[in-house]
Design an enzyme around this catalytic site. Sequence first.
Site, PDB file in Angstrom:
ATOM      1  N   HIS B 174       0.687   8.938   5.917  1.00 53.93           N
ATOM      2  CA  HIS B 174      -0.209   8.193   5.022  1.00 53.93           C
ATOM      3  C   HIS B 174      -1.475   9.016   4.744  1.00 53.93           C
ATOM      4  CE1 HIS B 174      -2.247   4.313   3.698  1.00 53.93           C
ATOM      5  NE2 HIS B 174      -3.289   5.080   3.967  1.00 53.93           N
ATOM      6  N   GLU B 175      -2.080   9.527   5.799  1.00 49.85           N
ATOM      7  CA  GLU B 175      -3.349  10.265   5.626  1.00 49.85           C
ATOM      8  C   GLU B 175      -3.125  11.567   4.861  1.00 49.85           C
ATOM      9  OE1 GLU B 175      -5.916   8.716   5.995  1.00 49.85           O
ATOM     10  OE2 GLU B 175      -5.201   7.096   7.254  1.00 49.85           O
ATOM     11  N   HIS B 178      -2.841  11.041   1.164  1.00 50.12           N
ATOM     12  CA  HIS B 178      -4.094  10.881   0.420  1.00 50.12           C
ATOM     13  C   HIS B 178      -4.534  12.229  -0.157  1.00 50.12           C
ATOM     14  CE1 HIS B 178      -5.083   6.713   0.742  1.00 50.12           C
ATOM     15  NE2 HIS B 178      -5.101   6.689   2.065  1.00 50.12           N
ATOM     16  N   TYR B 189     -10.342   5.546  -6.174  1.00 49.35           N
ATOM     17  CA  TYR B 189     -10.220   4.682  -4.997  1.00 49.35           C
ATOM     18  C   TYR B 189     -10.998   3.383  -5.176  1.00 49.35           C
ATOM     19  CZ  TYR B 189      -8.963   4.197  -0.068  1.00 49.35           C
ATOM     20  OH  TYR B 189      -8.398   3.802   1.120  1.00 49.35           O
ATOM     21  N   GLU B 198      -3.577   3.716  -2.316  1.00 53.77           N
ATOM     22  CA  GLU B 198      -3.181   3.240  -0.985  1.00 53.77           C
ATOM     23  C   GLU B 198      -1.662   3.088  -0.880  1.00 53.77           C
ATOM     24  OE1 GLU B 198      -4.062   2.601   2.089  1.00 53.77           O
ATOM     25  OE2 GLU B 198      -5.743   3.828   1.451  1.00 53.77           O
ATOM     26  N   ASP B 266     -13.568  -3.845   0.685  1.00 51.84           N
ATOM     27  CA  ASP B 266     -12.471  -2.877   0.757  1.00 51.84           C
ATOM     28  C   ASP B 266     -12.251  -2.173  -0.595  1.00 51.84           C
ATOM     29  OD1 ASP B 266     -10.177  -1.501   1.626  1.00 51.84           O
ATOM     30  OD2 ASP B 266      -8.860  -3.222   1.246  1.00 51.84           O
ATOM     31  N   HIS B 271      -6.589  -1.965   0.252  1.00 43.66           N
ATOM     32  CA  HIS B 271      -5.586  -2.105   1.315  1.00 43.66           C
ATOM     33  C   HIS B 271      -4.901  -3.469   1.273  1.00 43.66           C
ATOM     34  CE1 HIS B 271      -8.121   1.177   2.916  1.00 43.66           C
ATOM     35  NE2 HIS B 271      -6.996   1.601   3.458  1.00 43.66           N
TER      36      HIS B 271
HETATM   37 ZN   LIG Z   1      -5.134   4.974   3.105  1.00 46.64          ZN
END
Ligand SMILES: [Zn+2]
Lengths: 98, 351
Positions: B174-175, B178, B189, B198, B266, B271
């Site tokens: 996931h990271e 990005h 974002y 996301e 958020d 998310h």
């Molecule tokens: Zn993320």
Amino acid sequence: MLVRLQRSGGLAGFTVRSEVDSAQLAPADRAHLERLLGAADLSSTPPPTRGADRFQYDLEVERGGRVQRTTAFDGALPPGLQPLIDWLAARRAGGPPR
Amino acid sequence: MARCVGACFIVPPFVLERVIRDGTPEQREWALATLLDDHSIRAQRIHNALVLRDRGRARQPLSPAPGGHPKRTIYDAHQQQDAEASDVVRREGQPAVGDKAVNQAYDGLGSTYQFYWDVFHRNSIDDQGLPLDGVVHYGDHYDNAFWNGARMVFGDGDGYTLLQTTAAIDVIGHELTHGVTEHTANLTYLGQSGALNESVSDVFGSMVKQFALGQTSEQADWLIGEGIVGPALHGKALRSMAAPGTAFEGDPQPAEMRHYVHTVSDNGGVHINSGIPNHAFYLVARELGGRSWDHAGPVWYDTLRDPGLRSNATFHDFAQVTVRAAQHRFGSGPVSNAVRDAWNQVGVTVP
Ligand SMILES: [Zn+2]
């Protein structure tokens, strides 16, 4: 005085809130909170950092009917805000993160 | 279901396109002939490959590094909130160390690199062999992991809501993703484009896990962060792509557009509303069956790299590009139909 902090975002994306009413605090704690608030520069709002999954902090300070709001992002917090965030987070009663 | 999807190509078209772009004159001729031989590939794609090739030539006379091998460095932040930590604890090729988080980060970044290389022939985050820098033990009981625009940073968790974040391979995927998104569609974002950003990280993070485990879409758990949730969450994971909103008690994720959450928290619920495109991807993969990275994955990857996908794309914009990408890669048929149906099922109407 009421101080409310909401943390949202982050990889997990759930929101945690804490609220402190200075009237309910012991005098020493109240003085400490005032010092932390005095040291935090709530008028400056640095732009969000590059990247993703950083925490978003929304802080509200309510005094005598006036509310001051600040939004800041982890990694780009205004000067002096981190200690206030840490103190408020530590006072969170350890309830579920909702 | 009769379909002529990935099995149609001996060599996937994107590999051929890469050869056209980067290969020797002989290799290029062979690749062009192979592409032209395959009636399911449109002249448009060949044209695009040639344009990219010439653009690349004009800009950079040297061909990019051959690729296929990650360049990992793991740093230890020693519980400080220091993403620029300089204490190197494991470099590429060095053996495992005594610190589990270090090895998990090293292995997870390696698995993610391998996934992108083996499946999409993508050479790291920027497709130019960018070194992969991971930071572990960030902060004191820090319950988060993030991408800071240059590094993948992992907290140890607070032990209460979140455990050691390096323990989930999909979270590492996931990271890193990005970073891939930043170097491709660069989805803003915030709001819907942020939720797409996301979702792309969840989609590819989940595929990294499925690829590493050799799982089909039917076998996969479609969870994000399984194994790193603490006891306070009363749940099995952070998110569920199969059933958004069910990963833990109070999971706020919607699965459909009519439950879209409007919020200023958020970054506008990035998310939270990612549940909608996450579920669309899951529906495509399940409908097509087999391995998610054979058909659904390439459609999403092509979408991410499509020049027509704007940084501020809405769910609807993104959905339209996925349908087009499916038609380009696999022709009009089961794959593009499954993609269109999935978006319609989550309430994002695509004609
Ligand atoms: Zn993320």
